[in-house]
Design a protein around this motif. Structure first.
Motif, PDB file in Angstrom:
ATOM      1  N   TYR A 115     -62.089 -14.961 -12.918  1.00 25.81           N
ATOM      2  CA  TYR A 115     -61.161 -15.522 -13.527  1.00 25.81           C
ATOM      3  C   TYR A 115     -61.356 -16.046 -15.352  1.00 25.81           C
ATOM      4  CZ  TYR A 115     -55.990 -16.868 -14.628  1.00 25.81           C
ATOM      5  OH  TYR A 115     -54.889 -18.003 -15.036  1.00 25.81           O
ATOM      6  N   GLY A 116     -62.433 -16.835 -14.847  1.00 25.27           N
ATOM      7  CA  GLY A 116     -62.604 -17.069 -16.960  1.00 25.27           C
ATOM      8  C   GLY A 116     -63.099 -16.068 -16.921  1.00 25.27           C
ATOM      9  N   SER A 117     -64.216 -15.283 -16.665  1.00 25.45           N
ATOM     10  CA  SER A 117     -65.053 -14.468 -17.185  1.00 25.45           C
ATOM     11  C   SER A 117     -63.756 -13.423 -17.625  1.00 25.45           C
ATOM     12  CB  SER A 117     -66.075 -13.338 -16.348  1.00 25.45           C
ATOM     13  OG  SER A 117     -66.516 -14.538 -16.634  1.00 25.45           O
ATOM     14  N   GLY A 118     -63.213 -12.781 -16.911  1.00 24.05           N
ATOM     15  CA  GLY A 118     -61.480 -11.709 -17.440  1.00 24.05           C
ATOM     16  C   GLY A 118     -61.187 -12.261 -18.004  1.00 24.05           C
ATOM     17  N   TRP A 119     -60.439 -13.306 -17.933  1.00 22.62           N
ATOM     18  CA  TRP A 119     -59.658 -13.522 -18.927  1.00 22.62           C
ATOM     19  C   TRP A 119     -60.283 -13.949 -20.644  1.00 22.62           C
ATOM     20  CZ3 TRP A 119     -58.500 -19.067 -21.109  1.00 22.62           C
ATOM     21  CH2 TRP A 119     -57.690 -19.361 -22.189  1.00 22.62           C
ATOM     22  N   ALA A 120     -61.317 -14.405 -20.892  1.00 22.39           N
ATOM     23  CA  ALA A 120     -61.974 -14.358 -21.695  1.00 22.39           C
ATOM     24  C   ALA A 120     -62.608 -13.167 -22.254  1.00 22.39           C
ATOM     25  CB  ALA A 120     -63.300 -15.080 -22.041  1.00 22.39           C
ATOM     26  N   ASN A 121     -62.724 -12.261 -21.746  1.00 20.46           N
ATOM     27  CA  ASN A 121     -62.175 -10.626 -22.502  1.00 20.46           C
ATOM     28  C   ASN A 121     -61.850 -10.227 -22.951  1.00 20.46           C
ATOM     29  OD1 ASN A 121     -65.485 -10.041 -21.797  1.00 20.46           O
ATOM     30  ND2 ASN A 121     -65.363  -9.899 -19.534  1.00 20.46           N
ATOM     31  N   GLU A 143     -47.254 -13.087 -20.756  1.00 19.91           N
ATOM     32  CA  GLU A 143     -46.751 -11.471 -21.477  1.00 19.91           C
ATOM     33  C   GLU A 143     -47.731 -10.261 -20.580  1.00 19.91           C
ATOM     34  OE1 GLU A 143     -45.421 -10.659 -25.219  1.00 19.91           O
ATOM     35  OE2 GLU A 143     -43.752 -12.623 -25.027  1.00 19.91           O
ATOM     36  N   ASN A 144     -48.683  -9.972 -19.709  1.00 20.30           N
ATOM     37  CA  ASN A 144     -49.300  -9.677 -19.269  1.00 20.30           C
ATOM     38  C   ASN A 144     -49.829  -9.479 -17.636  1.00 20.30           C
ATOM     39  OD1 ASN A 144     -49.651  -7.356 -21.168  1.00 20.30           O
ATOM     40  ND2 ASN A 144     -50.015  -9.094 -22.587  1.00 20.30           N
ATOM     41  N   ASN A 145     -48.683  -9.941 -16.587  1.00 22.09           N
ATOM     42  CA  ASN A 145     -49.592 -10.727 -15.852  1.00 22.09           C
ATOM     43  C   ASN A 145     -49.729  -9.898 -15.198  1.00 22.09           C
ATOM     44  OD1 ASN A 145     -48.348 -11.386 -12.240  1.00 22.09           O
ATOM     45  ND2 ASN A 145     -48.972 -13.724 -14.174  1.00 22.09           N
ATOM     46  N   ASP A 146     -49.416  -8.836 -15.283  1.00 20.72           N
ATOM     47  CA  ASP A 146     -50.606  -7.344 -14.901  1.00 20.72           C
ATOM     48  C   ASP A 146     -51.667  -7.416 -14.719  1.00 20.72           C
ATOM     49  OD1 ASP A 146     -50.310  -6.341 -17.084  1.00 20.72           O
ATOM     50  OD2 ASP A 146     -48.972  -4.281 -16.602  1.00 20.72           O
ATOM     51  N   ARG A 147     -51.552  -7.108 -15.758  1.00 21.49           N
ATOM     52  CA  ARG A 147     -53.305  -7.489 -15.584  1.00 21.49           C
ATOM     53  C   ARG A 147     -53.935  -8.496 -16.131  1.00 21.49           C
ATOM     54  NH1 ARG A 147     -53.794  -5.152 -22.521  1.00 21.49           N
ATOM     55  NH2 ARG A 147     -55.972  -5.241 -21.871  1.00 21.49           N
ATOM     56  N   MET A 148     -53.684  -9.876 -15.762  1.00 22.66           N
ATOM     57  CA  MET A 148     -54.395 -10.674 -15.599  1.00 22.66           C
ATOM     58  C   MET A 148     -54.811 -10.772 -13.815  1.00 22.66           C
ATOM     59  SD  MET A 148     -54.513 -12.751 -17.956  1.00 22.66           S
ATOM     60  CE  MET A 148     -54.798 -14.862 -17.097  1.00 22.66           C
ATOM     61  N   ARG A 149     -53.173 -10.619 -13.173  1.00 19.73           N
ATOM     62  CA  ARG A 149     -53.931  -9.774 -11.840  1.00 19.73           C
ATOM     63  C   ARG A 149     -54.829  -9.135 -11.283  1.00 19.73           C
ATOM     64  NH1 ARG A 149     -48.186  -9.058 -11.129  1.00 19.73           N
ATOM     65  NH2 ARG A 149     -48.290  -7.147 -10.894  1.00 19.73           N
ATOM     66  N   GLU A 150     -54.960  -7.634 -12.200  1.00 20.86           N
ATOM     67  CA  GLU A 150     -56.569  -6.889 -11.663  1.00 20.86           C
ATOM     68  C   GLU A 150     -57.496  -7.745 -12.612  1.00 20.86           C
ATOM     69  OE1 GLU A 150     -55.955  -3.989 -15.093  1.00 20.86           O
ATOM     70  OE2 GLU A 150     -54.227  -3.107 -13.955  1.00 20.86           O
ATOM     71  N   ILE A 151     -57.528  -9.218 -13.221  1.00 23.66           N
ATOM     72  CA  ILE A 151     -58.830 -10.163 -13.664  1.00 23.66           C
ATOM     73  C   ILE A 151     -59.146 -10.382 -12.223  1.00 23.66           C
ATOM     74  CG2 ILE A 151     -59.685 -12.084 -14.241  1.00 23.66           C
ATOM     75  CD1 ILE A 151     -58.012 -11.378 -16.576  1.00 23.66           C
ATOM     76  N   HIS A 152     -57.735 -11.537 -11.075  1.00 25.87           N
ATOM     77  CA  HIS A 152     -58.047 -11.533  -9.774  1.00 25.87           C
ATOM     78  C   HIS A 152     -56.979 -12.005  -9.656  1.00 25.87           C
ATOM     79  CE1 HIS A 152     -58.846 -14.786  -7.108  1.00 25.87           C
ATOM     80  NE2 HIS A 152     -60.555 -14.406  -6.708  1.00 25.87           N
ATOM     81  N   ARG A 153     -56.719 -11.920  -8.625  1.00 27.34           N
ATOM     82  CA  ARG A 153     -55.285 -11.497  -7.563  1.00 27.34           C
ATOM     83  C   ARG A 153     -54.181 -12.647  -7.348  1.00 27.34           C
ATOM     84  NH1 ARG A 153     -56.740  -9.371  -1.960  1.00 27.34           N
ATOM     85  NH2 ARG A 153     -56.942 -11.697  -0.018  1.00 27.34           N
ATOM     86  N   SER A 154     -55.495 -13.970  -7.469  1.00 27.82           N
ATOM     87  CA  SER A 154     -55.027 -15.042  -7.248  1.00 27.82           C
ATOM     88  C   SER A 154     -53.481 -15.383  -8.789  1.00 27.82           C
ATOM     89  CB  SER A 154     -55.933 -16.115  -7.599  1.00 27.82           C
ATOM     90  OG  SER A 154     -56.770 -16.466  -8.698  1.00 27.82           O
TER      91      SER A 154
END
Length: 329
Positions: free
Chosen positions: A50-56, A279-290
């Motif tokens: 989650y954290g690495s994907g969010w950072a990216n 504003e981009n929950n779809d992209r956040m869910r792509e990082i991790h479905r949680s």
């Protein structure tokens, strides 16, 4: 937002407007950090993914250099954000409450008051995994002296799960390590049980399922209620769809997670980070479905930390009320 120049404008005027916009943008970012780090946890756990994907996502969209960093998890992230060694991090509410009260195991007596909340992440379920051939199918069947892996030292799992199992009368040998490493030790017979506190699906458990047969142990109703009365956790059900091993929902307990930032970081920077994330929950869910739970509607799950002023600005602009006690004084 992409700037579109109306066709009626002359080339000179259009160019001037573009230059003015670029200049304003550069000026707005004059106090932003030149780079940033997100404190995560060990590889093999949800925090790292989650954290690495969010950072990216932040780096790509805001055009600032940054990335995730392997840490010991919530307690260490709180300490690193408080001291300014990292800008952003992930934590659970239990360790956050202890850190604010000066009761962090990493810095007893130090009130970590330079830590502000940004947005809710997800609930962290506390779950137990063993090899199927261990014969362990319930918490009461964990043998005396069982070798139990609790994750990285000072992590949420290591802070609370030993206390939880002691409350339930389990006697054990305590082991620490990254989730991937502990998974390997379980397969090699060096551990009897792994006690996970991580967002689901836990990557290390999913990997174990591919390689061997496992048992995912649930709490009984009585055990669940006993733990809820003794610790800052809530009732939780791990959906059967989470793992191939589960045939029905598994009873557990959980603790909420939030992203955090240094309270002294620029308001505009944190406003943009919050805006991008919310504003981009779809992209956040792509990082991790949680991240399906990483939505403003879960803001009330933070009953501990003040929200960063930049985050407060985005929430209030979008109709979400932040209680006065959750604002920075």
């Amino acid at each position: 937002m992409r700037n579109v120049t109306p066709k009626v404008l002359t080339g000179t005027l259009a160019s001037a407007l573009v230059l003015a916009a670029a200049s304003a943008s550069a000026q707005d970012r004059s106090d932003w950090p030149s780079n940033f780090t997100v404190g995560t946890a060990s590889q093999g756990g949800t925090y790292f993914v989650y954290g690495s994907g969010w950072a990216n996502l932040i780096a790509d969209e805001l055009g600032i250099s940054g990335g995730g960093e392997v840490t010991g998890g919530p307690n260490q992230n709180l300490a690193l954000v408080h001291t300014g060694d990292i800008a952003l991090g992930l934590t659970t509410m239990g360790p956050a409450a202890e850190a604010l009260a000066g009761e962090s195991p990493l810095a007893p007596g130090v009130s970590m008051d330079n830590v502000c909340a940004l947005f809710p992440m997800y609930e962290t379920p506390f779950s137990i995994t063993t090899l199927a051939d261990s014969g362990i199918t319930s918490i009461s069947e964990i043998p005396d002296g069982a070798r139990i892996g609790f994750g990285p030292a000072a992590s949420t799992s290591d802070t609370y799960f030993p206390r939880i199992l002691e409350e339930l009368g389990v006697n054990f040998e305590r082991r620490n390590g990254g989730w991937n490493d502990l998974g390997g030790q379980l397969q090699d017979g060096l551990l009897d049980v792994i006690a996970f506190a991580a967002g689901i699906p836990v990557p290390a458990v999913s990997q174990l399922e591919v390689q061997t047969d496992v048992n995912i142990i649930e709490f009984t109703e009585e055990e669940q209620q006993q733990i809820i009365e003794s610790f800052p956790v809530s009732a939780f059900q791990i959906p059967a769809s989470t793992y191939e091993t589960l045939e029905e929902d598994a009873r557990a307990v959980s603790m909420w997670n939030f992203t955090i930032a240094g309270c002294d970081l620029p308001e505009d920077f944190i406003y943009e980070v919050t805006k991008l994330s919310m504003e981009n929950n779809d992209r956040m869910r792509e990082i991790h479905r949680s991240a399906a739970n990483s939505i403003p509607e879960n803001l009330d799950k933070n009953k501990v930390l003040p929200f960063h002023p930049g985050a407060v600005r985005w929430y209030e602009e979008n109709g979400y009320e932040i209680p006065a006690e959750r604002k920075l004084n």
